[in-house]
Design an enzyme around this catalytic site. Structure first.
Site, PDB file in Angstrom:
ATOM      1  CG  PHE A 181      -0.363   0.387   2.505  1.00  0.00           C
ATOM      2  CD1 PHE A 181      -0.270   1.723   2.871  1.00  0.00           C
ATOM      3  CD2 PHE A 181       0.121  -0.566   3.387  1.00  0.00           C
ATOM      4  CE1 PHE A 181       0.293   2.101   4.083  1.00  0.00           C
ATOM      5  CE2 PHE A 181       0.685  -0.202   4.600  1.00  0.00           C
ATOM      6  CZ  PHE A 181       0.783   1.133   4.945  1.00  0.00           C
ATOM      7  CE  LYS A 182       4.739   1.447   4.641  1.00  0.00           C
ATOM      8  NZ  LYS A 182       4.208   0.150   5.066  1.00  0.00           N
ATOM      9  CG  ASP A 183       3.810   0.936  -4.621  1.00  0.00           C
ATOM     10  OD1 ASP A 183       4.961   1.396  -4.487  1.00  0.00           O
ATOM     11  OD2 ASP A 183       3.576  -0.263  -4.885  1.00  0.00           O
TER      12      ASP A 183
END
Ligand code: PLP
Length: 460
Positions: free
Chosen positions: A111-113
């Site tokens: 999810f960091k993207d």
């Protein structure tokens, strides 16, 4: 929008300045001076709109003094165009009132993207405008570093230094950082745990001479822009249900408290969220703090969900700020005490507020493996160990409200843990198999600030 520090001693900034500086100069974290609220009919008006359109509506009030509508729309388009799923953050039905929000279709499969791609674009626009260059440092438990390297590699005005705990991240996470060829990105392994890496970053930020000399910036979730970008998928998931009469609960596998704090902000902005469930692994400082009121730093205990092997949850400071109604003096006092002694007691009034907002659960290693196996058998779904930690907490809390549990990474990033738990191999997306035969480039350093400063200065 103006931004203020949780500790009240740093100058107020505009969005661009807050984004470029990361940590506030007084050691605090930036927050918007007020929280913009989207009216119910504005929210309902977004049903059926694209992820990009929802992102624009949610983000615009936070940035409109420094980025034009055209700049923001272009940055959002570019950020999500490489995602492998057209709805960007698809919602999968698990059962009645029970959903999984897949946040791993970005380029580094976590999810960091969602946030890193966007701040990569916003940094680029900003640095092109000012003709300045910047040094980004970041600590990672695996996924932040790979997302940051992916987002900033090859940008000519940016040098990126990522610190990760040696031997404590997965093979794939390491490869995603160490195989980037671009000379402006550096993966640095530190002999310590994630908290040691995070401390290096914070110490470099509070060394104001060094900070100014290299024009330091940070992309950990101490950076407000990260949180802001993550608010969007709380909205988009609610909207894709199109169930205006329902309230939703979210379960969020938690480490540094950034993701679940974005959920809190979504609620403050008007999303009908009932409860936020925090799911921790055996590194349970948050679970204990919410239960007992004592925030006590312990040693990090390595787990099969390494991206949550964190004991000092930076963004908890932001949650505390709101629970204390913005009393910056108390924040200064408790974090001074925390730095000196490794613990503090949450003031009673604030604890009650936090307990009303967040419910927590702790999930053991055995339970994590067990649920990965169960979800594969029952739902035919492969989930990563972090996602499993969330699902364990979510399962026992599904009721009349809708429960949305966040799938934070692709299982292929955690091959060993997945195979041990399920006895099977997950399907690996091509971008992961490609990594396996690339050459690695890693620098090994100790938690010695002088050596780290020297390394950075020689390379910028
Ligand atoms: C970063 C991360 C988390 C924890 O998120 P926080 O914002 O630090 O609470 C959970 N799962 C995965 C896969 C992550 O990469």
């Amino acid at each position: 929008m103006r931004y203020i520090s949780t500790r009240g001693l740093a100058p107020e900034l505009n969005f661009e300045e807050a984004m470029l500086s990361g940590l506030a100069r007084d050691g605090g974290l930036y927050l918007p001076k007020f929280i913009p609220v989207l009216e119910k009919k504005v929210i309902q008006g977004l049903v059926g709109k694209s992820y990009e359109e929802i992102a624009f509506k949610v983000i615009e009030p936070f940035v409109n003094d420094t980025f034009s509508e055209t700049e923001l729309r272009a940055a959002i388009e570019d950020s999500y165009s490489q995602f492998r799923h057209k709805s960007r953050a698809p919602l999968k039905k698990m059962d009645e009132n029970y959903f999984l929000l897949e946040l791993y279709h970005g380029p580094t499969l976590a999810f960091k993207d969602f946030a890193m791609q966007l701040i990569g674009q916003l940094f680029r626009v900003s640095l092109e405008r000012s003709n300045k260059s910047i040094t980004i440092i970041g600590a990672t438990s695996g996924d932040t570093g790979s997302a940051a390297i992916e987002a900033f590699k090859g940008q000519k005005s940016v040098n990126v230094f990522i610190f990760f705990p040696r031997g404590r991240i997965s093979k794939i996470q390491q490869l995603q950082m160490s195989t980037a060829k671009d000379s402006n990105v550096h993966a640095i392994s530190i002999d310590g745990d994630f908290d040691d890496c995070q401390k290096v970053v914070k110490d470099l930020f509070t060394d104001l001479d060094f900070r100014d000399k290299v024009n330091l910036s940070g992309v950990n979730s101490i950076n407000w822009a990260r949180i802001m970008a993550q608010i969007v998928y709380y909205f988009s998931s609610y909207l894709s249900l199109d169930w205006p009469e329902k309230k939703v609960n979210f379960t969020v596998p938690t480490g540094n408290f950034g993701d679940v704090f974005a959920g809190f902000m979504a609620k403050k902005m008007g999303l009908p969220v009932s409860q936020l469930f925090i799911a921790t692994n055996q590194n349970d400082i948050l679970h204990n703090a919410l239960k007992t009121g004592h925030y006590i730093r312990k040693e990090v205990n390595p787990s099969i969900s390494p991206s949550m092997d964190i004991q000092v949850s930076s963004n908890f400071e932001r949650a505390l700020y709101y629970a204390l109604h913005g009393n910056t003096k108390i924040i200064q006092d408790v974090f001074k005490q925390f730095n000196e002694t490794g613990n503090f007691t949450i003031p009673e009034m604030a604890l009650e507020k936090l307990q009303a907002e967040y419910t927590s659960g702790r999930v053991s290693e055995a339970e994590t493996s067990e649920i990965m196996k169960k979800i594969l058998r029952r739902n035919k779904l492969a989930v990563c160990p972090h996602t499993a930690v969330g699902l364990k907490v979510a399962e026992s809390n599904v009721g009349d409200d809708v429960m949305i549990s966040l799938a934070t990474a692709h299982p292929g990033k955690f091959l060993n843990a997945y195979e041990d738990a399920t006895g099977e191999k997950p399907d690996l997306p091509e971008i992961l198999t490609d990594l396996l035969n690339k050459e690695e480039r890693i620098t090994e350093l100790k938690t010695d600030l002088d050596a780290i400063r020297k390394f950075i200065i020689e390379r910028i």
